[in-house]
Design a protein around this motif. Structure first.
Motif, PDB file in Angstrom:
ATOM      1  N   ARG A 166       0.749  -1.154   0.119  1.00  0.00           N
ATOM      2  CA  ARG A 166      -0.084  -0.010  -0.035  1.00  0.00           C
ATOM      3  C   ARG A 166       0.873   1.245   0.116  1.00  0.00           C
ATOM      4  NH1 ARG A 166      -5.493  -0.743   2.627  1.00  0.00           N
ATOM      5  NH2 ARG A 166      -5.028   0.986   3.845  1.00  0.00           N
ATOM      6  N   ASN A 167       0.769   2.250  -1.018  1.00  0.00           N
ATOM      7  CA  ASN A 167       1.683   3.298  -1.299  1.00  0.00           C
ATOM      8  C   ASN A 167       3.122   2.862  -1.117  1.00  0.00           C
ATOM      9  OD1 ASN A 167      -0.583   5.090  -1.437  1.00  0.00           O
ATOM     10  ND2 ASN A 167      -0.874   4.798   0.958  1.00  0.00           N
ATOM     11  N   GLY A 168       3.420   1.786  -1.860  1.00  0.00           N
ATOM     12  CA  GLY A 168       4.705   1.407  -1.833  1.00  0.00           C
ATOM     13  C   GLY A 168       5.387   0.609  -0.763  1.00  0.00           C
ATOM     14  N   GLU A 169       4.282   0.449   0.298  1.00  0.00           N
ATOM     15  CA  GLU A 169       5.090  -0.049   1.801  1.00  0.00           C
ATOM     16  C   GLU A 169       4.319  -1.279   1.818  1.00  0.00           C
ATOM     17  OE1 GLU A 169       4.993   3.119   4.396  1.00  0.00           O
ATOM     18  OE2 GLU A 169       6.581   4.321   3.401  1.00  0.00           O
ATOM     19  N   ASP A 170       4.780  -2.098   2.915  1.00  0.00           N
ATOM     20  CA  ASP A 170       4.012  -3.263   3.516  1.00  0.00           C
ATOM     21  C   ASP A 170       2.541  -2.745   4.119  1.00  0.00           C
ATOM     22  OD1 ASP A 170       2.907  -5.381   4.872  1.00  0.00           O
ATOM     23  OD2 ASP A 170       4.990  -6.179   5.836  1.00  0.00           O
ATOM     24  N   GLY A 171       1.427  -3.273   3.727  1.00  0.00           N
ATOM     25  CA  GLY A 171       0.305  -2.571   4.070  1.00  0.00           C
ATOM     26  C   GLY A 171      -0.458  -3.841   4.725  1.00  0.00           C
ATOM     27  N   GLN A 172      -0.001  -4.972   4.929  1.00  0.00           N
ATOM     28  CA  GLN A 172      -0.709  -6.305   5.464  1.00  0.00           C
ATOM     29  C   GLN A 172      -1.615  -5.827   6.608  1.00  0.00           C
ATOM     30  OE1 GLN A 172      -0.806  -9.604   3.948  1.00  0.00           O
ATOM     31  NE2 GLN A 172      -2.465  -9.300   5.366  1.00  0.00           N
ATOM     32  N   GLU A 173      -0.876  -5.242   7.704  1.00  0.00           N
ATOM     33  CA  GLU A 173      -1.505  -5.225   8.737  1.00  0.00           C
ATOM     34  C   GLU A 173      -2.692  -4.042   8.613  1.00  0.00           C
ATOM     35  OE1 GLU A 173      -0.654  -3.284  13.222  1.00  0.00           O
ATOM     36  OE2 GLU A 173       0.724  -4.838  12.303  1.00  0.00           O
ATOM     37  N   ASP A 174      -2.495  -3.028   7.932  1.00  0.00           N
ATOM     38  CA  ASP A 174      -3.520  -1.805   7.805  1.00  0.00           C
ATOM     39  C   ASP A 174      -4.716  -2.462   6.892  1.00  0.00           C
ATOM     40  OD1 ASP A 174      -2.174   0.164   8.920  1.00  0.00           O
ATOM     41  OD2 ASP A 174      -1.340   0.901   7.267  1.00  0.00           O
ATOM     42  N   SER A 175      -4.224  -3.265   5.945  1.00  0.00           N
ATOM     43  CA  SER A 175      -5.368  -4.100   5.353  1.00  0.00           C
ATOM     44  C   SER A 175      -6.227  -5.046   5.896  1.00  0.00           C
ATOM     45  CB  SER A 175      -4.739  -4.741   4.144  1.00  0.00           C
ATOM     46  OG  SER A 175      -4.176  -5.891   4.543  1.00  0.00           O
ATOM     47  N   VAL A 176      -5.694  -5.604   6.978  1.00  0.00           N
ATOM     48  CA  VAL A 176      -6.384  -6.365   7.923  1.00  0.00           C
ATOM     49  C   VAL A 176      -7.320  -5.738   8.864  1.00  0.00           C
ATOM     50  CG1 VAL A 176      -6.198  -7.940   9.720  1.00  0.00           C
ATOM     51  CG2 VAL A 176      -4.744  -8.514   7.634  1.00  0.00           C
ATOM     52  N   ILE A 177      -6.744  -4.536   9.428  1.00  0.00           N
ATOM     53  CA  ILE A 177      -7.521  -3.707  10.281  1.00  0.00           C
ATOM     54  C   ILE A 177      -8.597  -2.797   9.402  1.00  0.00           C
ATOM     55  CG2 ILE A 177      -7.377  -1.451  11.370  1.00  0.00           C
ATOM     56  CD1 ILE A 177      -4.610  -2.011  12.157  1.00  0.00           C
ATOM     57  N   GLU A 178      -8.631  -2.779   8.424  1.00  0.00           N
ATOM     58  CA  GLU A 178      -9.850  -1.998   7.562  1.00  0.00           C
ATOM     59  C   GLU A 178     -10.865  -3.210   7.128  1.00  0.00           C
ATOM     60  OE1 GLU A 178      -8.453   0.094   3.904  1.00  0.00           O
ATOM     61  OE2 GLU A 178      -7.263   1.331   5.498  1.00  0.00           O
ATOM     62  N   ALA A 179     -10.184  -4.355   6.933  1.00  0.00           N
ATOM     63  CA  ALA A 179     -11.263  -5.637   6.568  1.00  0.00           C
ATOM     64  C   ALA A 179     -11.969  -6.097   7.981  1.00  0.00           C
ATOM     65  CB  ALA A 179     -10.442  -6.423   5.869  1.00  0.00           C
ATOM     66  N   LEU A 180     -11.275  -6.189   8.844  1.00  0.00           N
ATOM     67  CA  LEU A 180     -11.987  -6.388  10.135  1.00  0.00           C
ATOM     68  C   LEU A 180     -12.925  -5.650  10.552  1.00  0.00           C
ATOM     69  CD1 LEU A 180     -12.055  -8.701  12.467  1.00  0.00           C
ATOM     70  CD2 LEU A 180     -10.041  -7.448  13.337  1.00  0.00           C
ATOM     71  N   SER A 181     -12.641  -4.330  10.583  1.00  0.00           N
ATOM     72  CA  SER A 181     -13.539  -3.300  10.771  1.00  0.00           C
ATOM     73  C   SER A 181     -14.639  -3.122   9.772  1.00  0.00           C
ATOM     74  CB  SER A 181     -12.807  -1.916  10.465  1.00  0.00           C
ATOM     75  OG  SER A 181     -13.704  -0.747  11.002  1.00  0.00           O
ATOM     76  N   GLN A 182     -14.563  -3.507   8.474  1.00  0.00           N
ATOM     77  CA  GLN A 182     -15.615  -3.595   7.677  1.00  0.00           C
ATOM     78  C   GLN A 182     -16.680  -4.737   7.951  1.00  0.00           C
ATOM     79  OE1 GLN A 182     -16.388  -1.145   5.421  1.00  0.00           O
ATOM     80  NE2 GLN A 182     -18.382  -2.031   5.485  1.00  0.00           N
ATOM     81  N   ALA A 183     -15.926  -5.821   8.317  1.00  0.00           N
ATOM     82  CA  ALA A 183     -16.740  -6.946   8.609  1.00  0.00           C
ATOM     83  C   ALA A 183     -17.334  -6.920   9.782  1.00  0.00           C
ATOM     84  CB  ALA A 183     -15.804  -8.217   8.791  1.00  0.00           C
ATOM     85  N   LEU A 184     -17.209  -6.014  10.800  1.00  0.00           N
ATOM     86  CA  LEU A 184     -17.830  -5.763  11.928  1.00  0.00           C
ATOM     87  C   LEU A 184     -19.047  -4.961  11.649  1.00  0.00           C
ATOM     88  CD1 LEU A 184     -15.264  -5.478  14.737  1.00  0.00           C
ATOM     89  CD2 LEU A 184     -16.373  -7.386  14.489  1.00  0.00           C
ATOM     90  N   LYS A 185     -18.781  -3.874  10.828  1.00  0.00           N
ATOM     91  CA  LYS A 185     -19.865  -3.151  10.340  1.00  0.00           C
ATOM     92  C   LYS A 185     -20.938  -3.794   9.546  1.00  0.00           C
ATOM     93  CE  LYS A 185     -16.759   1.103  10.252  1.00  0.00           C
ATOM     94  NZ  LYS A 185     -16.212   2.058   9.403  1.00  0.00           N
TER      95      LYS A 185
END
Length: 436
Positions: A166-185
């Motif tokens: 993500r934006n040229g850097e490791d975005g694994q954790e941020d992607s999981v945070i956003e996906a988990l947040s969306q799953a709860l919503k």
């Protein structure tokens, strides 16, 4: 004299082994497999068809899957109720900030996630004539799907250490945070996460939010003999180890692990090859997805049960018969081998509405940080939480009675065990082997 000594010594040893097997569910059954396919042993040995025949298919339950991109149009999923969240949570290569799609027909992108979806909601249809794919354990569940990992994909930069840029850097954790947040919503009841990631304060806060609302989080331990990582290390998360058809722990992941909740099927089950055909896969990923599906069946039978009560039922109803809740002191089996039949036959609504998995070594978050109250969670893991100290006399009585009952079948089992041939098998790594 020596013959009598041998018999007594080995009978005692056998009874000890059988008692351990009784407590942790290590004696498996081997009926003919569904559709004659050995990769469907998880479907037969755990009584899934019987549950479906009785009307429990996961209907009314929402399972979120967070994984690689999915091939949602594969024939094995054409009857599944799947909503794919678009786009995914990782960048398209060369265009930072532009998210890649969550669906793909490239096997390198989507085999792993598609396998997990099939194990939960698949209909068994093959992609090619005469082929069979995985039969889902909870085909009636609603599936919400989120793509957060893009291992070995042409349209995303490839690194041996990074699954999501993500934006040229490791975005694994941020992607999981956003996906988990969306799953709860989106209203998930159960979230299946067959991956490894970090454990930052942001992710901890999100896990706390999920646990506070009673959502069941299911993860696996890592596919190696080192320590578990990522979601498995969090308190409150159901963490699965993987077992074989013969009720042996997956050899490559066998390790003493304080985070393990239970053991479930995950060795040599039906997955997908690079042509979308059937292939046997192994790892804690399959056991995670299958467990999420099993818990959905329990929820569909007992819709008023909370997520916490269902987790309580999971650890209470391991093995082949009712027994005192007990945690493997060697830390291999957790609370034992999960039993779908036992869980379905037990009404969990009378169990404490408290998540009992807040006693992982060095685990966070802490119970009082999530629920703003202090309770006593037994650190020995030998009782359901919260409760008084384990009644040792009851435990010993249970063990004694178990030994008496097992003694009656000792002669038969000696013959059976001596005649049983070890089944040859290869430990085939999951296609997402650096995850779970």
């Amino acid at each position: 004299m020596s013959s009598i000594h041998w018999n007594v010594k080995h009978t005692v040893r056998l009874l000890s082994v059988l008692l351990t097997a009784s407590l942790f569910g290590m004696i498996g059954m081997s009926p003919a497999t569904a559709d004659g396919n050995p990769g469907l042993w998880y479907f037969d040995d755990y009584g899934v068809q019987q549950a479906h025949d009785e009307g429990f298919t996961g209907k009314g339950v929402t399972i979120a899957i967070i994984d690689t991109p999915i091939y949602s149009d594969i024939p094995g999923l054409d009857s599944a109720d799947i909503t794919v969240h678009e786009p995914g949570y990782c960048d398209i290569s060369g265009t930072p900030g532009t998210r890649a799609p969550a669906t793909s027909t490239d096997p390198r992108a989507s085999t792993h996630g598609t396998e997990m979806a099939l194990l939960i909601a698949g209909n068994g249809k093959g992609s090619n004539p005469g082929e069979t794919t995985a039969r889902g354990v909870a085909p009636g569940a609603k599936i919400n799907y989120y793509a957060t990992s893009y291992r070995e994909v042409d349209f995303v930069e490839l690194s041996s250490d990074i699954n999501c840029f993500r934006n040229g850097e490791d975005g694994q954790e941020d992607s999981v945070i956003e996906a988990l947040s969306q799953a709860l919503k989106d209203g998930a009841d159960i979230i299946s996460m067959s991956f490894a990631t970090g454990s930052s304060p942001k992710l901890e806060d999100l896990v706390s939010e999920a646990l506070k609302t009673g959502v069941i989080l299911v993860s696996g331990t890592s596919n190696d003999k080192n320590r578990s990582m990522g979601m498995a290390s969090f308190n409150g998360v159901v963490t699965m180890q993987s077992e074989t058809k013969d009720s042996e722990i997956y050899a490559d992941a066998k390790k003493p692990d304080d985070s393990i909740t239970a053991v479930g099927p995950g060795v040599e089950v039906l997955g997908l090859d690079e042509h979308w055909g059937p292939k046997l896969i192994t790892g804690t990923s399959p056991s995670t997805a299958i467990t999420a599906g099993f818990l959905a069946l329990v929820k569909s039978k007992y819709p008023s049960a909370t997520g916490n009560q269902i987790i309580q039922s999971l650890i209470k109803n391991t093995g082949a018969s009712e027994h005192t809740v007990y945690y493997d002191p060697q830390k291999y089996w957790g609370y034992g081998s999960m039993s779908l039949n036992q869980m379905l036959s037990f009404d969990p609504t009378n169990l404490p509405d408290i998540n009992p998995l807040f006693n992982k070594l060095y685990g966070f978050p802490k119970y009082d940080d999530v629920f703003d109250e202090k309770i006593s969670i037994p650190t020995t893991k030998e009782t359901l939480a919260p409760s008084k100290e384990t009644d040792t006399s009851i435990l010993m009585l249970s063990i004694s009675l178990g030994g008496i009952l097992l003694a009656g079948g000792a002669v038969f089992l000696i013959i059976l065990l001596n005649s049983r041939r070890k089944r040859a098998r290869n430990s085939l790594p999951s296609t997402f082997e650096k995850g779970l």
